[in-house]
Write a protein that holds these residues in place. Sequence first.
Motif, mmCIF file in Angstrom:
data_model
loop_
_atom_site.group_PDB
_atom_site.id
_atom_site.type_symbol
_atom_site.label_atom_id
_atom_site.label_comp_id
_atom_site.label_asym_id
_atom_site.label_seq_id
_atom_site.Cartn_x
_atom_site.Cartn_y
_atom_site.Cartn_z
ATOM 1 N N ILE A 1 0.890 -1.004 0.036
ATOM 2 C CA ILE A 1 0.295 -0.070 -0.340
ATOM 3 C C ILE A 1 1.240 1.449 0.026
ATOM 4 O O ILE A 1 1.426 0.881 0.870
ATOM 5 C CB ILE A 1 -1.074 0.378 1.169
ATOM 6 C CG1 ILE A 1 -1.755 -0.937 1.512
ATOM 7 C CG2 ILE A 1 -1.804 1.557 0.860
ATOM 8 C CD1 ILE A 1 -2.763 -1.121 2.706
ATOM 9 N N ASP A 2 1.222 1.865 -1.207
ATOM 10 C CA ASP A 2 1.732 2.851 -1.513
ATOM 11 C C ASP A 2 1.522 4.383 -1.017
ATOM 12 O O ASP A 2 1.960 5.215 -1.286
ATOM 13 C CB ASP A 2 2.798 2.728 -2.734
ATOM 14 C CG ASP A 2 1.889 3.087 -3.911
ATOM 15 O OD1 ASP A 2 0.935 2.894 -3.558
ATOM 16 O OD2 ASP A 2 2.157 2.991 -4.932
ATOM 17 N N LEU A 3 -0.140 4.614 -0.745
ATOM 18 C CA LEU A 3 -0.908 5.815 -0.912
ATOM 19 C C LEU A 3 -1.495 5.558 0.448
ATOM 20 O O LEU A 3 -2.675 4.565 0.498
ATOM 21 C CB LEU A 3 -1.710 6.696 -1.886
ATOM 22 C CG LEU A 3 -1.858 7.836 -1.739
ATOM 23 C CD1 LEU A 3 -1.543 8.519 -1.268
ATOM 24 C CD2 LEU A 3 -2.754 8.243 -3.390
ATOM 25 N N VAL A 4 -2.127 7.085 1.517
ATOM 26 C CA VAL A 4 -2.936 6.650 2.492
ATOM 27 C C VAL A 4 -3.755 8.418 1.801
ATOM 28 O O VAL A 4 -2.692 8.731 2.512
ATOM 29 C CB VAL A 4 -2.582 6.518 3.964
ATOM 30 C CG1 VAL A 4 -3.530 6.443 4.565
ATOM 31 C CG2 VAL A 4 -2.420 4.800 3.346
ATOM 32 N N VAL A 5 -4.949 7.825 1.628
ATOM 33 C CA VAL A 5 -5.788 9.325 1.632
ATOM 34 C C VAL A 5 -6.619 9.158 3.094
ATOM 35 O O VAL A 5 -7.036 9.010 3.063
ATOM 36 C CB VAL A 5 -6.293 9.713 0.936
ATOM 37 C CG1 VAL A 5 -6.657 10.645 0.427
ATOM 38 C CG2 VAL A 5 -4.924 9.472 -0.674
ATOM 39 N N ASN A 6 -6.297 10.560 3.252
ATOM 40 C CA ASN A 6 -7.174 11.393 4.785
ATOM 41 C C ASN A 6 -8.254 12.044 3.840
ATOM 42 O O ASN A 6 -8.094 13.126 4.425
ATOM 43 C CB ASN A 6 -6.826 11.565 5.636
ATOM 44 C CG ASN A 6 -5.772 10.668 6.802
ATOM 45 O OD1 ASN A 6 -6.155 10.069 6.826
ATOM 46 N ND2 ASN A 6 -3.975 11.314 6.694
ATOM 47 N N VAL A 7 -9.387 11.527 3.807
ATOM 48 C CA VAL A 7 -10.546 12.275 2.628
ATOM 49 C C VAL A 7 -10.981 13.490 3.738
ATOM 50 O O VAL A 7 -11.290 14.587 3.430
ATOM 51 C CB VAL A 7 -11.057 10.947 2.094
ATOM 52 C CG1 VAL A 7 -12.321 12.349 1.983
ATOM 53 C CG2 VAL A 7 -10.598 10.505 1.405
ATOM 54 N N ASP A 8 -11.162 12.922 4.874
ATOM 55 C CA ASP A 8 -11.989 13.641 6.214
ATOM 56 C C ASP A 8 -10.491 13.541 7.300
ATOM 57 O O ASP A 8 -10.321 12.084 7.342
ATOM 58 C CB ASP A 8 -12.987 12.847 6.876
ATOM 59 C CG ASP A 8 -14.736 12.921 6.127
ATOM 60 O OD1 ASP A 8 -14.594 14.283 5.259
ATOM 61 O OD2 ASP A 8 -14.860 12.546 6.113
ATOM 62 N N PRO A 9 -9.916 14.399 7.272
ATOM 63 C CA PRO A 9 -8.693 14.445 8.595
ATOM 64 C C PRO A 9 -9.230 13.623 9.918
ATOM 65 O O PRO A 9 -10.644 13.901 10.268
ATOM 66 C CB PRO A 9 -8.606 15.851 9.238
ATOM 67 C CG PRO A 9 -9.373 16.825 8.248
ATOM 68 C CD PRO A 9 -10.540 15.799 7.151
ATOM 69 N N PRO A 10 -8.606 12.787 10.680
ATOM 70 C CA PRO A 10 -7.924 12.071 11.575
ATOM 71 C C PRO A 10 -8.940 13.124 13.083
ATOM 72 O O PRO A 10 -8.175 13.829 12.690
ATOM 73 C CB PRO A 10 -6.754 11.208 11.929
ATOM 74 C CG PRO A 10 -6.148 12.479 10.908
ATOM 75 C CD PRO A 10 -6.969 12.925 10.302
ATOM 76 N N ALA A 11 -9.438 12.805 14.336
ATOM 77 C CA ALA A 11 -10.210 13.834 15.110
ATOM 78 C C ALA A 11 -8.723 13.868 15.392
ATOM 79 O O ALA A 11 -9.047 14.537 16.711
ATOM 80 C CB ALA A 11 -10.314 12.620 15.923
ATOM 81 N N ASP A 12 -7.412 12.791 15.703
ATOM 82 C CA ASP A 12 -6.401 12.879 16.535
ATOM 83 C C ASP A 12 -4.903 12.831 15.954
ATOM 84 O O ASP A 12 -5.437 11.726 15.357
ATOM 85 C CB ASP A 12 -6.250 12.989 18.190
ATOM 86 C CG ASP A 12 -6.528 11.323 18.028
ATOM 87 O OD1 ASP A 12 -5.713 10.617 17.540
ATOM 88 O OD2 ASP A 12 -7.417 11.297 19.109
ATOM 89 N N HIS A 13 -4.010 12.790 16.889
ATOM 90 C CA HIS A 13 -2.688 12.953 16.015
ATOM 91 C C HIS A 13 -2.813 10.815 16.809
ATOM 92 O O HIS A 13 -1.778 10.917 14.847
ATOM 93 C CB HIS A 13 -1.676 13.917 16.809
ATOM 94 C CG HIS A 13 -1.469 12.846 18.032
ATOM 95 N ND1 HIS A 13 -1.305 13.580 19.588
ATOM 96 C CD2 HIS A 13 -0.003 11.565 18.520
ATOM 97 C CE1 HIS A 13 -1.458 12.336 19.977
ATOM 98 N NE2 HIS A 13 -0.542 11.632 20.244
ATOM 99 N N LYS A 14 -2.752 10.314 17.106
ATOM 100 C CA LYS A 14 -3.042 8.806 17.059
ATOM 101 C C LYS A 14 -3.756 8.569 16.147
ATOM 102 O O LYS A 14 -3.053 7.691 15.106
ATOM 103 C CB LYS A 14 -3.159 8.656 18.447
ATOM 104 C CG LYS A 14 -2.657 8.698 19.990
ATOM 105 C CD LYS A 14 -2.925 8.193 21.215
ATOM 106 C CE LYS A 14 -3.985 6.993 21.290
ATOM 107 N NZ LYS A 14 -3.918 6.316 22.708
#
Length: 478
Positions: free
Chosen positions: A342-355
């Motif tokens: 898996i060479d790409l991860v996309v946060n279409v919606d930003p995560p809630a926290d840094h963890k």
Amino acid sequence: MNRSARPDRTPRPAAPEGDFARPAGHTPGLPAAASFDELGLPAGIRELLTAQGVETPFPIQAATLPDALAGRDVLGRARTGSGKTLAFGLPLLVRTAGRRAEARKPLALVLVPTRELAQQVTDALTPYARELGLRTATVVGGMSIGRQATALREGAEVVVATPGRLLDLVERKDVRLDRVETTALDEADQMADLGFTDQVTALLDLVREGGQRMLFSATLDRNVDLLVRTYLHDPVVHAADPAAAAVTTMDHQVLQVHGADKFATATEIAARDGRTIMFLATKAAVDRFTAHLRGSGVRAAALHGDKSQPLRTRTLQRFAGGEVSVLVATNVAARGIHVDEIDLVVNVDPPADHKDYLHRGGRTARAGDSGTVVTLVTPDQRKDVLRLMAEAGLRPRVTQVRSGEAGLSRLTGAKAPSGVPVDGSAPSAERPKRGGAQFRGIGTVPGKPGRAKNASRRSAEERKLAEARKAARTRRGH
């Protein structure tokens, strides 16, 4: 074990903000192992490791295996994809080998937060367990509890379980845990984050007192303090990565987009070549965006907690096998999804926290491979996302992009989707002729695509039409 039997009352060093407080250990740990040969593993296990291409221990394995094989309680932290499963799994199996479990009385236990992670752990350990003559059982929700009870009744030395389902089986008297000698907790901090602490402690109170405890995770923070203080005796602590480790082989990018152009941008990224995971905030959003992608010609599949376990398992198999190129998921996939390349991860919606960010990003750049993590932000989200990423120890590049631009393709490999629906999917009703598919309905009233709170149907349709026109002007460069 009585939970109050051995709490550690010794003053401990103060924890950095957000980190766990290290226990005041009294016995130093053993030196790290430079190779598997010096660990005294059974010959069959060594042959299996070699056959699977595992020639030398990963850092977390080198650090923890000597102590874990010696029976010490271990607290280990290492980023996802770093080999944690074998770091606790091999000692658990080797120390259990040669013993036979009675009906309903397992000898070793692995607790994990999600069904997916339970299956991943089972798959990873089964060849080694089989080599050692050990029987395994997987106990998770969403599957037949009767079949799981039967597997336990027939005898299983090793049980891999989620806390809730295992407690159900305990209450049904289908399993007893007083013979469990070795217990491993994988991703214990996520179990705490998800509110499973009471279930985990209830189970740990039932296992054999004085047995070995191993707690492993990609992050260790103050949520695990209770477990460490109460259940780990004189533990040795190994941290292969800092608390907020930025994986050095990851490229972290923040792409600032116009709100009306966000999902057209995400669609073009999804149409790229290669295996991609895309994270959205809600189950409904995942389902809608997946349907949109398939209608636009992208081989996508959805993964979230409302899917049945057989369907979730099949979806992961299709993704791992290449039948599906894009996995659209909620945070259920942020941990425990171990798929290579898996060479790409996309946060279409930003995560809630840094963890959440670290664990979403951990689906790429596994075992030393490289990968990219992209987070899409609108102007009003940019400040909060950059603060979140600073908490994760990251300084990402920020680039303004628009769908259809060469810059977006250069950064992500994005391209226009084919527009040919996948496997009979309905064509996307709002896909422009040029293929830059626009998408509506996320971030509004759940279950009512495209409608904001208190908005009438007519006003919602007018707003959608205005957004579509604005997006079209944006893509034409007007």
